[in-house]
Design a protein around this motif. Sequence first.
Motif, short mmCIF file in Angstrom:
data_model
loop_
_atom_site.label_atom_id
_atom_site.label_comp_id
_atom_site.label_asym_id
_atom_site.label_seq_id
_atom_site.Cartn_x
_atom_site.Cartn_y
_atom_site.Cartn_z
N PRO A 212 -13.54 -22.26 85.33
CA PRO A 212 -15.00 -22.35 85.48
C PRO A 212 -15.49 -21.57 86.47
O PRO A 212 -16.86 -21.27 86.42
CB PRO A 212 -15.27 -23.61 84.92
CG PRO A 212 -13.97 -24.19 84.45
CD PRO A 212 -13.06 -23.54 85.00
N PHE A 213 -15.21 -22.21 87.90
CA PHE A 213 -15.77 -21.55 88.88
C PHE A 213 -15.57 -20.00 89.24
O PHE A 213 -16.57 -19.60 89.44
CB PHE A 213 -14.77 -22.10 90.24
CG PHE A 213 -14.85 -23.56 90.34
CD1 PHE A 213 -16.14 -24.46 90.63
CD2 PHE A 213 -13.56 -23.97 89.98
CE1 PHE A 213 -15.80 -25.65 90.25
CE2 PHE A 213 -13.85 -25.83 90.02
CZ PHE A 213 -14.91 -26.37 89.91
N GLN A 214 -14.60 -19.37 88.58
CA GLN A 214 -14.56 -17.91 88.41
C GLN A 214 -15.45 -17.44 87.64
O GLN A 214 -16.40 -16.32 87.84
CB GLN A 214 -13.11 -17.35 88.17
CG GLN A 214 -12.01 -17.62 89.14
CD GLN A 214 -10.57 -17.44 88.68
OE1 GLN A 214 -10.15 -17.96 87.65
NE2 GLN A 214 -9.83 -16.49 89.22
N PHE A 215 -15.81 -17.97 86.47
CA PHE A 215 -16.69 -17.69 85.60
C PHE A 215 -18.32 -17.60 86.20
O PHE A 215 -19.12 -16.71 86.10
CB PHE A 215 -16.68 -18.67 84.22
CG PHE A 215 -17.97 -18.69 83.35
CD1 PHE A 215 -17.87 -17.42 82.75
CD2 PHE A 215 -18.75 -19.63 83.12
CE1 PHE A 215 -19.23 -17.25 81.70
CE2 PHE A 215 -19.56 -19.39 82.41
CZ PHE A 215 -19.84 -18.44 81.58
N MET A 230 -14.49 -14.06 79.85
CA MET A 230 -13.86 -14.99 80.47
C MET A 230 -14.20 -16.31 79.89
O MET A 230 -13.49 -17.33 79.52
CB MET A 230 -14.37 -15.09 81.94
CG MET A 230 -13.89 -14.18 82.77
SD MET A 230 -14.84 -14.02 84.38
CE MET A 230 -13.96 -15.49 85.25
N LEU A 231 -15.58 -16.44 79.25
CA LEU A 231 -16.12 -17.41 78.44
C LEU A 231 -15.30 -17.52 77.18
O LEU A 231 -14.92 -18.88 76.66
CB LEU A 231 -17.63 -17.14 78.11
CG LEU A 231 -18.33 -18.17 77.33
CD1 LEU A 231 -18.42 -19.45 78.33
CD2 LEU A 231 -19.76 -17.92 77.04
N LEU A 232 -14.97 -16.46 76.48
CA LEU A 232 -14.27 -16.56 75.36
C LEU A 232 -12.73 -17.05 75.68
O LEU A 232 -12.23 -17.97 74.94
CB LEU A 232 -13.81 -15.29 74.74
CG LEU A 232 -15.14 -14.65 74.02
CD1 LEU A 232 -14.93 -13.20 73.67
CD2 LEU A 232 -15.58 -15.44 72.71
N GLN A 233 -12.33 -16.98 76.55
CA GLN A 233 -10.84 -17.52 77.12
C GLN A 233 -10.97 -18.66 77.43
O GLN A 233 -9.95 -19.51 77.06
CB GLN A 233 -10.19 -16.38 78.44
CG GLN A 233 -8.67 -17.00 78.45
CD GLN A 233 -7.75 -15.91 79.09
OE1 GLN A 233 -8.15 -14.90 78.77
NE2 GLN A 233 -6.91 -16.11 79.61
N LEU A 234 -12.01 -19.15 78.07
CA LEU A 234 -12.05 -20.48 78.36
C LEU A 234 -12.21 -21.35 77.35
O LEU A 234 -11.68 -22.59 77.33
CB LEU A 234 -13.23 -20.65 79.55
CG LEU A 234 -13.25 -20.11 80.72
CD1 LEU A 234 -14.42 -20.04 81.55
CD2 LEU A 234 -12.20 -21.11 81.69
N ARG A 235 -12.87 -20.98 76.46
CA ARG A 235 -13.08 -21.81 75.21
C ARG A 235 -11.61 -21.96 74.29
O ARG A 235 -11.47 -22.85 73.88
CB ARG A 235 -14.12 -20.98 74.02
CG ARG A 235 -14.35 -21.89 72.99
CD ARG A 235 -15.33 -21.29 71.92
NE ARG A 235 -15.69 -22.22 70.91
CZ ARG A 235 -16.23 -21.91 69.87
NH1 ARG A 235 -16.85 -20.80 69.85
NH2 ARG A 235 -16.51 -22.66 68.91
N GLY A 236 -10.96 -20.69 74.36
CA GLY A 236 -9.77 -20.87 73.77
C GLY A 236 -8.58 -21.56 74.48
O GLY A 236 -7.85 -22.15 74.04
#
Length: 341
Positions: A212-215, A230-236
Motif C-alpha cells: 500500500p505504501f508503494q501505491f 497496483m490497485l488491481l493487484q492489491l485487491r487480488g
Amino acid sequence: MRLYAEQLQDNLKAGLKPCYLVFGDEPLQKQECLDAIRQAAAAQGYTERHSYTLDDNPEWQQIEASCHAMSLFTSRQIIELELGEKLPRDWAEKCQSLANALHPDLLLILFGPRLSAAQTKAKWFDNLSRQGVYIPINFPDSRFFPRWMQQRAQLNGLKLQPDAVQFMCHAFEGNLLGAAQELEKLALLNLSQPLGLLQLQENVTRQNHFTPFQFIDTLLDGKVNRAQRMLLQLRGEGVEAGMLAWALARELEQLLMLRLACDHGQALGPLLEKARVWSSRQALYQQALQRLTTERLHQLIAVTVQLDRAIRRFETEEAWLLLQSLSLGFRHDAALKLVSA
C-alpha cells in the motif's frame, strides 16, 4: 553515518564500525546486508554470535550479561537485536546502556522493519548512528529498478536485452527476492545470450508484488496508470479497501494542510520538516503539490468521505470503484467520477 545497501560492501572493506542499524521492509537487501556484516565480522575474529528478539519482555539481564562477559575474554562477539514495529517500553534507557558498553571486541547489530521519522530523530537512534552505520532498506525507486535488474543479472552471468530488462522489471516490481531467485534459475538453463523478451516470456513466471505504501507514493508521483495496475493487484492479493482508504485519507489531509499553508505564503521545505515527512518522500510531496490545487484536494477528500461510507455499508464493489476514481484524481487533468449514493 548513513549508507545505502549497495555501498555497504565497500564500507566494510575499510573496517568494521562498533554498530550497524539495518532497518527496512525489503527482505532480500536486508538479509544480504546482515550476511555481509556477519561475514566481515567473522573474518576479523568475531567468533561468537548472540541473537535476541526484543518482544514485549526482552531478556535484558541476559543481554547485559553478554555485554559484560565480552570484556573478560579475548574472543570477539556479536550481539544481534531484532526489533519489532513497537519498541519495548524501556528501550531508550536500555539502548543507552548498550551504547555505553560498546568496545573493540563487541559488535552490535540492530535490525527490524522500517523506522518512522520520529524514531530516526530519537536520541537512542542518533547516538548509535553516530557511533556506527545506519542502512535504510527500501525498495528501489522505479527509475532505478532497471539498473538494479541489470546489475543483478550480471552477478549471475546473464546479459539482458533492453526489452528483457523492462519485462523483468514489470514482472518482479516490488519483489526483489523473487527477481533474484528467477535470475539464478535462468542462469542454470544455459540459454543463448543476450536474453531477449521471447526467451523470458517462455521461461519466467511473473511475481510482481506491491505494498500500500508503494501505491500511495506512485499516486503522489502522478503515475496514475501504474497506480491503477497496483490497485488491481492489491485487491487480488486480499488487501482491504478500508486500509487503503485510511492511508489515502491521511495523505490527502496532510497534502491539503500543506497546500493551504503554501497558499498563505509559507515555504514548503520547513513545512515538510515540521510535518515529519521523510526526506526520501519530500520530492514526491513537492511534485504532488505542484499538480494538485486546493480545489482538487477538497474534491479528493470529498471522495474519501463517500469511500468511507461505502466501506461502512460493506459495499465492496462501490468502494473499489471509488478507489479507482481517487487514483485517477491524482492527475491534475482527470475528471473525478463519484459513485451514486
